[in-house]
Motif scaffolding. Structure first.
Motif, PDB file in Angstrom:
ATOM      1  N   GLU A   1      11.659  15.591  33.747  1.00  0.00           N
ATOM      2  CA  GLU A   1      13.017  15.777  34.255  1.00  0.00           C
ATOM      3  C   GLU A   1      13.923  16.314  33.139  1.00  0.00           C
ATOM      4  OE1 GLU A   1      16.611  13.217  36.452  1.00  0.00           O
ATOM      5  OE2 GLU A   1      14.670  12.278  35.970  1.00  0.00           O
ATOM      6  N   GLY A   2      14.707  17.309  33.487  1.00  0.00           N
ATOM      7  CA  GLY A   2      15.646  17.895  32.542  1.00  0.00           C
ATOM      8  C   GLY A   2      15.087  19.034  31.717  1.00  0.00           C
TER       9      GLY A   2
ATOM     10  N   ARG B   1      16.239  22.164  27.610  1.00  0.00           N
ATOM     11  CA  ARG B   1      16.282  20.725  27.826  1.00  0.00           C
ATOM     12  C   ARG B   1      17.725  20.347  28.091  1.00  0.00           C
ATOM     13  NH1 ARG B   1      14.330  16.739  23.100  1.00  0.00           N
ATOM     14  NH2 ARG B   1      16.281  17.527  22.223  1.00  0.00           N
ATOM     15  N   ASP B   2      17.950  19.762  29.263  1.00  0.00           N
ATOM     16  CA  ASP B   2      19.306  19.383  29.674  1.00  0.00           C
ATOM     17  C   ASP B   2      20.268  20.565  29.575  1.00  0.00           C
ATOM     18  OD1 ASP B   2      18.405  16.758  30.092  1.00  0.00           O
ATOM     19  OD2 ASP B   2      18.798  16.221  28.004  1.00  0.00           O
TER      20      ASP B   2
END
Length: 305
Positions: free
Chosen positions: A159-160, A216-217
């Motif tokens: 996730e992310g 990432r994010d």
């Protein structure tokens, strides 16, 4: 450059039309020195396009009708650094030495203090019998690693985390920025202006679908630059993550993305080069992902007086 005759040798500059003959020479040398003969005509064409002035910065040496040695001089930065590519058959060492002298003289013409770098296998005929006597120093060792590919599923992304292929000029610039940032301080790396970097990429007929950016994010943190010119092996030219993302698995996800892409293109293996003195334990990282040593290559250096 004009055609030069030296005893039995004929020396002239290379042209793009010479790529098939140069490729045959490279593969004949590589088969002896590395056990591999996978260089393609497209790779040679890219190499020749990298020369700033092909007519003056490349050399072919013939013994009669037989091509026995080849060399090319590449600008590696906007300063005094040049990379050298040089191949010579084992029974034609005098021709190889003659091309060494010609390229050294040419580098001195281009700039004072030219800094030449040449990569050769440890038992190359030039490394053993020619370079030390001409003032070249062995300054670094790299390993070329390969990994067999089969059916490689795409990686599951946490996730992310996102991975995207480069599909726009904006992404090309992001890939450039990430390469410059993540390789700063690595041995042999020279900061390069964007226009010059693009010129080199275009010389290789870059397939941008084989360059990926990891985020990432929402922040871009990693890049993998690959190419597919070799006959059976995909190649990773650059793989880097920013300092804040190291150790987070980003590099592994990028590599596994490349495994999938190259396997879908029918590549039987993937290869890359790694500095044996890399401070981030890169050799251990790659062997942990199934890469194995194919051969070693030493970087030789000469600063032209």
């Amino acid at each position: 450059m004009p055609v030069e005759h030296t005893s039995e040798l004929t020396v002239r500059a290379a042209t793009l039309a010479d790529a098939p003959a140069v490729r045959s020479l490279i593969n004949e040398v590589d088969l002896v020195d590395t056990g591999d003969a996978g260089y393609s005509v497209e790779e040679v064409e890219g190499d020749l396009r990298r020369a700033a002035d092909l007519a003056r910065d490349s050399w072919l040496a013939y013994d009669g009708d037989r091509l026995v040695a080849y060399a090319v001089l590449w600008p590696a930065s906007t300063g005094v650094r040049f990379d050298v590519d040089h191949y010579v058959l084992r029974d034609a060492l005098p021709a190889g030495i003659h091309l060494l002298d010609l390229l050294t003289e040419r580098a001195a013409e281009i700039t004072a203090g030219a800094d030449l770098h040449l990569a050769l296998t440890p038992d190359s005929v030039l490394a053993v019998h020619a370079l030390p006597a001409r003032g070249w120093r062995n300054v670094r060792r790299h390993h070329v690693l390969t990994r067999t590919l089969s059916v490689e599923p795409p990686p599951a992304l946490p996730e992310g985390v996102g991975i995207r292929a480069v599909t726009s000029p904006a992404d090309e610039e992001i890939a450039y920025r990430l390469v410059q940032e993540t390789f700063a301080g690595h041995f042999g790396f020279e900061p390069t202006p964007y226009d010059e970097w693009r010129k080199r990429m275009d010389a290789d007929h870059r397939d941008w679908s084989l360059t990926w950016i990891a985020s990432r994010d929402g922040v871009d943190v990693g890049v993998l630059v690959g190419h597919n010119d070799r006959e059976a092996t995909g190649w990773v030219q650059n793989l880097g993550t920013v300092a804040a993302a190291r150790g987070s698995g980003i590099a592994t996800l990028l590599l596994r993305t490349a495994f999938t892409a190259f396997s879908l293109r029918g590549r039987r293996a993937i290869g890359l080069g790694v500095d044996t003195e890399n401070v981030h334990n890169a050799l251990r990282f790659y062997t942990g992902l199934g890469f194995e040593l194919q051969f070693a290559a030493d970087t030789w250096r000469l600063v032209v007086a």
